[in-house]
Enzyme design. Structure first.
Site, short mmCIF file in Angstrom:
data_model
loop_
_atom_site.label_atom_id
_atom_site.label_comp_id
_atom_site.label_asym_id
_atom_site.label_seq_id
_atom_site.Cartn_x
_atom_site.Cartn_y
_atom_site.Cartn_z
CG ASP A 70 16.84 -53.85 1.57
OD1 ASP A 70 17.06 -53.13 2.16
OD2 ASP A 70 17.02 -54.19 0.56
C1 BGC Z 1 18.93 -51.01 0.39
C2 BGC Z 1 19.52 -51.62 1.31
C3 BGC Z 1 20.62 -51.24 1.91
C4 BGC Z 1 19.31 -50.51 2.98
C5 BGC Z 1 20.34 -50.16 4.13
C6 BGC Z 1 18.30 -50.66 1.19
O1 BGC Z 1 16.82 -49.13 1.42
O2 BGC Z 1 17.97 -51.57 -0.32
O3 BGC Z 1 20.38 -52.25 -0.46
O4 BGC Z 1 21.50 -52.03 2.80
O5 BGC Z 1 18.34 -50.08 2.42
O6 BGC Z 1 20.93 -48.96 4.34
#
Ligand code: BGC
Length: 754
Positions: free
Chosen positions: A289
């Site tokens: 993530d």
């Molecule tokens: C989130 C993810 C997301 C990623 C990219 C993160 O803060 O937890 O679910 O895909 O950002 O935008």
């Protein structure tokens, strides 16, 4: 000459391309492997790590990509993909730098959080779960993929498979509720919708199931917190949806931010390698993530970024989102086998998408007209109306007559920005109707829609700013008294009041956790005053999570839970409000009576001291609350209709090969409608113990007025079984309660002995 050009002849034409992970075509797999072997033999270590690097997109403006901060890195082969860059022009330009200006010409992946639609926005996932319609989920994902792929996107960070029983957690909006089976079926349908069975089709995109694992169980409902539980619970309650997505062929997995057994998921070898790869045979790649690799320092498991990278790579992480940490491992020879594996997995994904065949396959300009079409919007409207849940409807107040005078009141009544719900990255709200416009269009020439805002979202401007972060509209500068006065005068002129209230889009979503789940202060006060007018009040409740509606349920005659319905919310609400469509949604998570019940699930264990049957309130030395009933206000699976259904007595056929239970359901009202017939079980004596109730099947039926249909459920090993503490399937035996009904509370029960 670029490698890209040299290897072209090796490629299969698109029509012969592989399905994702299709091992059924060994020849095609061998061709892919030979191609990747040859490509990797030419790659430097830095280029290999480059494939594993998903940096922040930075400032890329169409026409100026060349000079953007990221362009040089791409030229040097230090980038495997980018995310949240929108539009064919920009993406084509950046892809061209990768393909024509880097040494090996390896194309980039372009990812985005396409969560519930692209420019055509569908209801939030929690709402789609309320439809219990897996085909709706698949259609949403299919249309999303068609639109996103027409705009340059080849990879979506969806679906979210995190089961959650805690409405304090803001991201409940993004998942499919509290039940592992409902989540599993929805998630698998989404994967099928995004990827189809042919990834090389230019309307298919890679899906990414997230956030592995247990993110929905963060303690206290607090964002990014730890999630700790027994493995028994993981295997039975939290793992099934991730596994279902993997089995449906999900091409990638995103590791969660939280710890599991004290080890952050980003570097948790048990999760990323033992479970995901060795037990579930996952063949795709795992991405972290956002900045999660470098955050291993904050977790307190790595002293520095170098150690963080090492831990993550060794655990089984293949791609690093934003931290750019894997380059720190370049001098460590021991890491080579890990780097080779990770790089290969990412190249395989690109190959399977057909990007080596045509790196611009998602960038053809003539496909842009396929975005936000009348047809996709029609699908979004049709699906949105399936997701609304009728929680109360005294004296059949709903549906409303189109020739009435309606007072539409509330902070959600005339807002464009708040129809889509959270995580609508590609939304263009300026094109979406407000609820006011939708209702006006529906009654055109027949009735009247009067409007007053009535109050702001909350009395607290800071909270309101935080809850409207992406799509802020002007807070009304008038005083609460002035706004109330206007609302009451509008209400008095009407036959009925429709109150559009609840949360704004960003009141739920990532890092939008709440400690109070009730109607925000000024909105509650407004409802109290509206009730005093003596006019009937219909509450349209907007929220991205289950909320507390005690006062509303006791004092208002009708409540329709509308979640966030996406770009077509306004028309879809009108369809249901005026009875052009009969509501059929059922709650995918219970609505509590108080935030103190969180986390809560109907799949609870009996405890050693359960309350006596039928008892719900305090009883000393029995499992109960001193200050609240134990049950939720609205149970899991609950939802009313404009018609009524009669359930016959269920019939059990205990055949030795496979027992079944069947039940006849009759539409006893005057309107055609859908009904979701639900099957629950209870394994009465087992070790370890099982919950008092578990959803094990459902069927969504369409019943014309007066029509009867019979539903049959198989009671096979899969339906009745569970996993032990080591994740091994346990064969069902002994006595089971078999429960069938319209929701988890109203069931008819039979006993099955195996
Ligand atoms: C989130 C993810 C997301 C990623 C990219 C993160 O803060 O937890 O679910 O895909 O950002 O935008």
């Amino acid at each position: 000459m670029k490698l890209f050009n040299r290897i072209l002849p090796l490629f299969l034409p698109a029509s012969l391309a592989l399905c994702f992970f299709s091992c059924t075509r060994p020849a095609a797999e061998q061709t892919m492997n030979r191609f990747i072997d040859s490509l990797m033999s030419e790659m430097t270590l830095e280029e290999k790590i480059g494939q594993m690097n998903l940096p922040v997109t930075g400032s890329i403006v169409t026409g100026q990509a060349q000079s953007s901060d990221i362009a040089q890195q791409i030229r040097e082969g230090r980038v495997g993909g980018l995310f949240n860059l929108k539009g064919v022009e920009s993406i084509r330009e950046v892809q061209r730098i990768a393909v024509e200006e880097s040494r090996l010409g390896i194309p980039l992946l372009f990812g985005m959080d396409v969560i519930h639609g692209y420019e055509t926005v569908f209801p939030i996932p929690l709402a789609v779960a309320s439809s219990w319609d897996t085909l709706a989920a698949q259609t949403m994902a299919r249309v999303s993929a068609q639109e996103a792929s027409a705009d340059g996107i080849s990879w979506t960070f969806s679906p979210m498979a995190d089961v959650s029983c805690d409405a304090r957690w803001g991201r409940m909006s993004e998942g499919f509720g509290e039940d592992p089976l409902l989540c599993s079926k929805m998630v698998a349908a989404m994967v099928r919708g995004y990827q189809t069975d042919n990834l090389a089709d230019s309307t298919s995109i890679l899906s990414c199931v997230k956030h592995f694992a247990l993110y929905g169980a963060v303690e206290g409902g607090l964002e990014y917190n730890n999630a700790e539980m027994s493995r028994y619970r993981m295997y039975n309650d939290y793992f099934p949806p991730y596994r279902a997505a993997v089995e449906a062929g999900a091409a990638s997995v995103m590791a969660a931010f939280n710890t599991v057994e004290g080890i952050p998921a980003t570097c948790n070898k048990w999760l990323l390698t033992d479970i995901l790869r060795n037990e579930w045979n996952f063949q795709g790649f795992v991405v972290s993530d956002y900045t999660a690799v470098q955050e291993l320092r904050e977790h307190g498991v790595a002293a520095d970024k170098h150690e963080a990278a090492l831990l993550a790579l060794q655990a089984g992480l293949d791609m690093d989102m934003v931290s750019e940490a894997f380059f720190l491992l370049q001098d460590d020879k021991n890491m080579l086998p890990y780097i080779d594996k990770a790089c290969r997995r990412i190249l395989e994904a690109k190959y399977r998408l057909g990007l080596f065949d045509d790196p611009y396959r998602y960038c053809s300009r003539n496909r842009e007209e396929n975005i936000y079409t009348a047809q996709s919007r029609g699908e979004a409207r049709r699906i949105a109306r399936e997701t609304f849940v009728l929680l109360k409807n005294d004296n059949s107040l709903l549906p409303l007559k189109k020739n009435s005078t309606i007072a539409l009141i509330g902070p959600l009544a005339d807002t464009r920005a708040n129809m889509s719900g959270t995580w609508a990255v590609a939304a263009t709200p300026s094109r979406y109707k407000t609820l006011r416009e939708g209702l006006q269009d529906a009654v055109e020439g027949k009735g009247t829609v009067l409007y007053a805002k009535g109050c702001n979202l909350t009395s607290d401007p800071v909270l309101e700013a935080n809850a409207t972060m992406f799509g802020r509209e002007m807070r009304d500068p008038r005083s609460d008294e002035q706004m109330l006065k206007e609302a009451l005068s509008v209400a008095r002129k009407a036959d009925v009041i429709v109150a559009a209230m609840g949360e704004s889009s960003e009141y739920s979503g990532e890092c939008a956790c709440r400690t109070d789940l009730s109607m925000p202060d000024v909105q509650h006060d407004l409802l109290v005053e509206l009730k005093k007018t003596g006019k009937p009040v219909v509450l349209l409740n907007f929220s991205g999570r289950p909320v507390v509606l005690n006062w509303e349920a006791e004092n208002l005659p009708a409540i329709l839970q509308v979640w966030f319905g996406g770009s077509e919310t306004a028309d879809a609400v009108a369809d249901v409000l005026f009875g052009d469509y009969c509501p059929s949604g059922k709650l995918p998570a219970a609505f509590p009576r108080t935030v103190g019940q969180m986390p809560m699930t109907y799949r609870r264990f009996n405890t050693s001291r359960p309350l006596a049957d039928g008892k719900d309130t305090f009883s000393k030395y029995q499992s109960s609350y001193i200050d609240s009933p134990k049950s939720p206000l609205f149970p899991f699976g609950f939802g009313l209709s404009y018609t009524t259904f009669h359930y016959s007595s269920p019939v059990l056929q205990n055949s030795p090969t496979c027992p079944t239970v069947s039940i006849s359901v009759t539409n006893t009202g005057t309107r055609d409608a859908d009904e979701v017939v639900q099957l629950y079980i209870r394994d009465k004596v087992s070790m370890p113990a099982r919950p008092v109730q578990e959803l094990r099947g459902w069927q969504r039926l369409h019943l014309a007025a007066g029509e009867t249909k019979t539903v049959e459920f198989l009671l096979d090993v899969q339906t009745l079984g569970f996993y032990d503490q080591e994740g091994k399937a346990v064969k069902p035996e002994g006595e089971f309660e078999i429960m069938v009904g319209p929701d988890s509370k109203n069931v008819k029960t039979l006993t099955l002995s195996l």
